[in-house]
Design a protein around this motif. Structure first.
Motif, PDB file in Angstrom:
ATOM      1  N   ASN A  59       0.833  -1.204   0.000  1.00  0.00           N
ATOM      2  CA  ASN A  59       0.000   0.000   0.000  1.00  0.00           C
ATOM      3  C   ASN A  59       0.865   1.250   0.000  1.00  0.00           C
ATOM      4  O   ASN A  59       1.807   1.341   0.775  1.00  0.00           O
ATOM      5  CB  ASN A  59      -0.835   0.007   1.288  1.00  0.00           C
ATOM      6  N   GLY A  60       0.545   2.178  -0.872  1.00  0.00           N
ATOM      7  CA  GLY A  60       1.273   3.443  -0.851  1.00  0.00           C
ATOM      8  C   GLY A  60       2.614   3.402  -1.555  1.00  0.00           C
ATOM      9  O   GLY A  60       3.383   4.346  -1.489  1.00  0.00           O
TER      10      GLY A  60
ATOM     11  N   SER B 233       8.178   2.366  -2.298  1.00  0.00           N
ATOM     12  CA  SER B 233       8.270   3.825  -2.157  1.00  0.00           C
ATOM     13  C   SER B 233       8.542   4.541  -3.472  1.00  0.00           C
ATOM     14  O   SER B 233       9.407   5.404  -3.553  1.00  0.00           O
ATOM     15  CB  SER B 233       9.376   4.209  -1.169  1.00  0.00           C
TER      16      SER B 233
END
Lengths: 291, 235
Positions: free
Chosen positions: B36-37, B210
């Motif tokens: 996630n993210g 990331s």
């Protein structure tokens, strides 16, 4: 009997309120902006019809063929000239921008045409139909029928054409609509033009019912806000039912409480809705859209 | 078919994609997995050119399309995204949703053929044709979203978390469907959190952490590598 009379008159004027609100709610639904120029567009359309009639003896209903394209172009122009830039910023920016345009238009009208009340006195203006004790004002009846027809056309457009479907799609999910290859700028321009043309039709139809003056728009803007919030922001069905309801409430309260107090009643109603059912009759919570 | 290089994506001042290099060859299934993210949806949006500012080189069949509008990417290149969370038009019927899929003039000309194609692949949608899309179950909605994208006559299909929120049986069904599409010659780029379901059937995989690609490799090879396990607990 009097109640039936009030009900009928209320529904007739309510149909026109519905048409005005339809334009407002269409613009809100697609762009999520509250358009404070909407009422002034009604005023402009009424002046346009008035001058067409007074200077060139163009009948109101023939004048529609000019009023519609002029108002649509005006709407597109306002979108391209101002709203397009404001929409990318905050809600406050678009509110201030539309209030700004509204002030300019109202003052331009004041400068050009003074603050005199003007109304069209065509052959229909004072006619009324009578059935027993019921009296129905002819211009209002025509306005109602016209509003009904135009509303039907708008619904057909939104449901049976690709462009109309794209407008509905963009108002449900702008991101997904863009993924389908819909050009949002085009949809916004068209929606603004249609929304403004709708209020233009209402203006032309109303110009033999009400006298026009430069700040007339404000009072109709207020009514259409109440209608749109009552029906649910962005809901077209809601705008129609809301319009009819407000028309009846206003007419009934004007009779029983007095014409000067009628605004009090629907504004109270407005407050009650905001407290009890803030999303309106047909409203859903609409997500914020960022661009 | 698609290659991006030196690819950056940002929302205002916030850079979320850093120096990505990624290639999708014609007729393959490529997966980008990540937590996630990690920037998976941002990657998809950047390929569509929507909501995110990008910088770098993106080529589609040798043509530089990095500056193209979303409409052009949909219509001329034939790229279509099935977005995360389906993003159907909830108050429109299933049929209207599919019609929106062929909104571009190029696809609109092939509208009837598109309907035949989608209904033959997903016969369930024909039964549901007149129902509002918002009333369907999650799995059915995923099928409508896939059908809607197929209506655009795509050559490259982007899938953003196609398995998210689906019951295991639906995951298998969607997975099989993706395989079928590949066999029909479509090229597929998907991003998924569910590394097992996606890498298993991929020809090539990338791992995104990331906003950076940290590993790449053959789909099932990558799935069983120690590297992936290290960065990606819970596989």
């Amino acid at each position: 009997m009097i109640f039936l009379q009030l009900l009928i008159s209320g529904i007739l004027i309510g149909g026109v309120y519905a048409l005005i609100s339809l334009g407002l709610t269409l613009i809100f639904g697609v762009m999520r902006i509250v358009n404070f120029v909407h009422g002034d567009m009604l005023m402009v359309a009424m002046y346009l019809s008035y001058w067409l009639f007074t200077l060139y003896s163009v009948e109101l209903y023939t004048g529609l063929f000019l009023v519609i394209p002029v108002l649509a172009a005006l709407g597109a122009l306002i979108y391209w000239g101002v709203i397009r830039f404001a929409i990318r910023r905050s809600h406050e920016a678009s509110i201030l921008a539309t209030i700004g345009i509204s002030i300019v238009i109202q003052n331009a009208a004041l400068l050009l045409w003074s603050s005199d009340y003007r109304s069209v006195h065509n052959e229909w203006a004072t006619h009324s139909l009578q059935w027993g004790d019921l009296r129905i004002s002819a211009p209002l009846l025509i306005a109602f029928i016209g509003a009904l027809l135009v509303t039907g056309l708008v619904f057909a457009f939104l449901h049976y054409t690709y462009l109309g479907k794209a407008i509905r799609a963009a108002s449900m999910d702008r991101f997904a609509a863009i993924l389908m290859g819909v050009n949002p700028q085009r949809i916004f321009t068209v929606s603004f033009a249609i929304g403004t043309a709708l209020v233009g039709v209402a203006g032309a139809l109303l110009s033999s019912v009400y006298a026009v003056h430069p700040t007339l728009g404000t009072q109709f803007l207020l009514i259409s806000f109440v209608v749109v919030v009552l029906g649910g922001l962005g809901s077209l069905r809601g705008a129609i039912l809301g319009g009819l309801l407000i028309g009846v409430v206003e007419t009934v309260s004007a009779y029983f409480i007095g014409a000067s107090m009628k605004q009090l009643v629907y504004l109270l109603l407005f407050l009650v809705i905001l407290i009890v059912k803030p999303a309106g009759l047909f409203g859903k919570r609409i997500p914020e859209v960022n661009q | 078919m698609l290659s991006i290089e030196n690819w950056y994506g940002r929302y205002g001042d916030l850079t979320v994609l850093h120096d990505l290099k990624l290639t999708v060859s014609s007729g393959s299934i490529v997966s980008v997995v990540g937590a996630n993210g990690a920037g998976k949806s941002s990657l998809m949006k950047s390929v569509m050119g929507v909501e995110i500012q990008t910088q770098g080189k993106m080529e589609f069949e040798g043509e530089d399309i990095g500056h193209w509008s979303t409409q052009r990417r949909v219509e001329e290149a034939g790229i279509s995204l099935v977005p995360e969370g389906r993003r159907l038009f909830p108050e429109m019927t299933v049929r209207e949703n599919l019609e929106m899929g062929c909104y571009t003039p190029r696809a609109r000309k092939l509208r009837d053929r598109g309907f035949d194609f989608v209904y033959s692949l997903l016969p369930k949608l024909r039964e549901r044709e007149k129902q509002p899309a918002g009333s369907l179950s999650g799995g059915e909605q995923q099928m409508v979203a896939l059908g809607r994208s197929l209506m655009s006559q795509p050559r490259l299909l982007l899938l953003d978390e196609p398995f998210l929120g689906l019951a295991p049986i639906m995951v298998r069904q969607v997975s099989r469907f993706i395989q079928e599409l590949k066999e029909m010659g479509l090229t597929i780029l998907m991003v998924e959190q569910n590394a097992t379901s996606s890498l298993q059937q991929s020809d090539w995989g990338y791992v995104l952490v990331s906003g950076r690609i940290v590993f790449e490799g053959k789909g099932d090879g990558l799935l069983h590598s120690q590297d992936l396990r290290n960065v990606y607990l819970g596989v």
